[in-house]
Design a protein around this motif. Structure first.
Motif, short mmCIF file in Angstrom:
data_model
loop_
_atom_site.label_atom_id
_atom_site.label_comp_id
_atom_site.label_asym_id
_atom_site.label_seq_id
_atom_site.Cartn_x
_atom_site.Cartn_y
_atom_site.Cartn_z
N GLY A 1 0.79 -1.23 0.00
CA GLY A 1 0.00 0.00 0.00
C GLY A 1 0.81 1.27 0.00
O GLY A 1 0.62 2.17 -0.80
N GLY A 2 1.72 1.38 0.92
CA GLY A 2 2.56 2.56 0.97
C GLY A 2 1.92 3.77 1.62
O GLY A 2 0.75 3.75 2.01
N GLU A 3 2.73 4.82 1.75
CA GLU A 3 2.33 6.13 2.31
C GLU A 3 1.96 6.09 3.79
O GLU A 3 1.32 7.02 4.29
CB GLU A 3 1.19 6.75 1.49
CG GLU A 3 1.65 7.18 0.11
CD GLU A 3 0.69 8.22 -0.46
OE1 GLU A 3 1.11 9.38 -0.58
OE2 GLU A 3 -0.45 7.87 -0.79
N ASP A 4 2.36 5.01 4.50
CA ASP A 4 2.02 4.97 5.92
C ASP A 4 2.98 5.81 6.77
O ASP A 4 2.63 6.22 7.87
CB ASP A 4 2.02 3.52 6.42
CG ASP A 4 0.81 2.74 5.91
OD1 ASP A 4 -0.30 3.30 5.99
OD2 ASP A 4 0.98 1.62 5.42
N TYR A 5 4.17 6.03 6.25
CA TYR A 5 5.19 6.81 6.97
C TYR A 5 5.48 6.31 8.37
O TYR A 5 5.81 7.07 9.27
CB TYR A 5 4.88 8.32 6.92
CG TYR A 5 4.81 8.74 5.48
CD1 TYR A 5 5.96 8.70 4.68
CD2 TYR A 5 3.60 9.07 4.87
CE1 TYR A 5 5.90 8.99 3.33
CE2 TYR A 5 3.53 9.36 3.52
CZ TYR A 5 4.68 9.32 2.76
OH TYR A 5 4.63 9.60 1.43
N GLU A 6 5.32 5.00 8.54
CA GLU A 6 5.81 4.36 9.76
C GLU A 6 7.29 4.03 9.53
O GLU A 6 7.81 4.21 8.43
CB GLU A 6 5.01 3.08 10.04
CG GLU A 6 3.53 3.32 10.35
CD GLU A 6 3.31 4.07 11.68
OE1 GLU A 6 4.26 4.11 12.51
OE2 GLU A 6 2.22 4.61 11.88
N LEU A 7 7.97 3.58 10.58
CA LEU A 7 9.38 3.23 10.44
C LEU A 7 9.56 1.73 10.54
O LEU A 7 8.91 1.06 11.36
CB LEU A 7 10.22 3.95 11.51
CG LEU A 7 10.21 5.48 11.43
CD1 LEU A 7 10.98 6.08 12.61
CD2 LEU A 7 10.83 5.95 10.10
#
Lengths: 354, 354
Positions: A289-295
């Motif tokens: 999915g992407g764009e979660d901006y978790e690390l």
């Protein structure tokens, strides 16, 4: 230098990562202060021995990275800053300054840019980052936002992408897939709106995932938390393109393999229920999915006790020898090779509107 | 924050400088490392006491800042780097790294971007600057290049825009107006070509000014030269928008006035003869032409002996008290108020193609 004059290769053929690699393969470094150039979340510059400077840059293009039909300008400004700060935090560094360049066509009145800047300045204030420069110019079409983020860290604290070792644990912050499913809901509402502009959608049940898409928060807290826990990850990256592609980055950079356990992937209940509604597999969304901006990071097993049970972290797998490859172990105990299916800004398929 | 909801102000009404000022007036600085934010050629960051870091960013947009009809991509890449390095040298600093972000529509094949990068990398090699990061993405229309340049300098060497004092001398490097007249020649040839594609123009007599337009060189040599002469300017700026507008910047920032002597403005013989050919006043071109990327600075009178007779420098005037205003003294000994007529990327007149 490049020796293929006359031929014409489309940008889509190479893809975003391939293109950057292709264009920068002749880069030579000559400055003593350049400790690490292209190839990580941020470059590492060393102007003295006390503290390194990290620098990262990202460009967002209307019609490619965002759609103003459902992205309010204030949110867009906020998100554009987050995307960049996320890269700094992924170095285990503190973000300190940004510069912002904007190109806008004349269809944007000054008030629209004010909205955009309101979001940018809110992000700066919330994250204690200074806006120190930029450029504002006209464009022939659309809106383009280019941000450069600067941060600092003690040399020993910095986490690059290449430090993972076999038996390290694979850890992720927060939960995954929300931003992508939020986008699916917004896309659906946009289609409904096209057919019936008077439709009053009830988006309340989707609040969490829409917020993950429209107003993501970068994990500024994680470098601080890791320091207080006395944990220095062996490698770290931010999840902008989906878990799968980021695991592959860490493994390739460190020349290791990995086993990821499907049942350990953290998902918010909203993501699970919306995936059911859309009839999509939630694991696929978390992976791609992407764009979660978790690390995503790796730690030495000796640090296990320091992070276990911490609600910010999920241990989702472990690092293996390179020859063992990169796999996901499903709930049915099947072992499937991981594939990068992340966001590719040159792909001419449905991903293009992501 | 901004409190004019509902109204619609066109970008052209405010102009580029007005717009940046307008959008950034609510910027608050919170980081101890930010020594100087928006408002100079570059921001000044202080992560330690030995050396400051300077950061500058510029965006170039197809159809606004360049025309690919006469700007070869390799030259464009080179020039895009120069525009940014020039800002670093204008701080009296050494440029050390750049990041480059590119958005290109699908009409650009990979080979076109290779050309662009060949120019970028040539500039990096020539100027000993490292390309350390960037982003490459697709755009819906045209080509956009956003570059951030990073440099370093000892805190006491850095020249800001605000240090000029009455009686300081006003000094400029190189000669002025060439880049603008080079553009006029290229524009004329483009029109001729449109009418008769078989015309074989003889551009030989215009080599110098065309090169000033297509392949400008930033004045990396000047900070080094000034150091060897033991001269630290009291203020400095690079000439991207024309001499007039840059003098006004230095004066307004330092709350001083200035007298500029028309006869002292350095012009190359080619500029003089091409101005005659185009029936344009060469002083007007030097004052308003822009894109020369020379440096304008002020020095204390005690440093006069150190720079007099140096072929790199022309002493073109002196600083006065603020109340005396900013004037040009013509060859006919007339005193005329200086006006900023520099490049304005939002102006919708003939300047738009500059």
């Amino acid at each position: 230098m490049f020796d293929n004059k006359g031929s014409k290769t489309s940008l889509a053929e190479l893809g975003e990562f391939g293109l950057i690699e292709h264009l920068t393969r002749f880069v030579e470094l000559s400055q003593a202060s350049t400790k690490k150039g292209i190839g990580d979340d941020a470059a590492i510059l060393q102007f003295n021995n006390e503290e390194d400077v990290v620098v990262s840059t990202d460009m967002l293009v209307e019609g490619v990275h965002f759609d103003l039909a459902y992205m309010p300008l204030k949110h867009l400004g906020y998100k554009a800053v987050m995307v960049n700060l996320s890269d700094i935090y992924a170095m285990n560094a503190e973000a300190t300054q940004i510069t912002v360049s904007i190109a806008a066509s004349n269809r944007f009145p000054v008030e629209a840019l004010e909205e955009l800047y309101t979001g940018i300045l809110l992000a700066c204030k919330t994250y204690k980052v200074d806006l120190v420069g930029g450029d504002t110019t006209s464009s022939t079409a659309g809106l383009i936002i280019s941000i450069t983020a600067i941060g600092k860290a003690k040399p020993n604290d910095i986490c690059q992408r290449n430090g993972a070792k076999p038996n390290d644990l694979l850890v992720v912050t927060g939960d995954l897939g929300g931003a992508y499913m939020g986008l699916q809901v917004l896309e659906r509402e946009k289609q409904v709106f096209k057919v019936n502009p008077n439709a009053q959608p009830d988006l309340e049940p989707y609040t969490y995932i829409i917020e993950r898409q429209l107003k993501p928060e970068a994990r500024k807290d994680i470098p601080t938390l890791l320091k207080s826990l006395e944990v220095t990850p062996t490698s770290m990256i931010d999840i902008s393109d989906g878990l799968s592609s980021e695991i592959i980055h860490l493994c390739k950079n460190a020349k290791v393999g990995a086993n990821l356990f499907e049942e350990k992937i953290p998902l918010d209940p909203t993501v699970i229920s919306v995936c059911e509604e859309f009839n999509i597999d939630s694991t696929t969304i978390a992976l791609s999915g992407g764009e979660d901006y978790e690390l995503l990071f790796t730690i030495n097993q000796k640090d296990y006790d320091k992070i276990k049970g911490n609600p910010n972290f999920s241990i989702i797998g472990h690092i293996t020898e390179e020859k063992e490859g990169m796999h996901i172990i499903t709930r049915a105990n099947q072992k499937i090779a991981l594939k990068a299916r992340g966001w590719n800004s040159f792909e001419e398929d449905e991903q293009e509107n992501k």
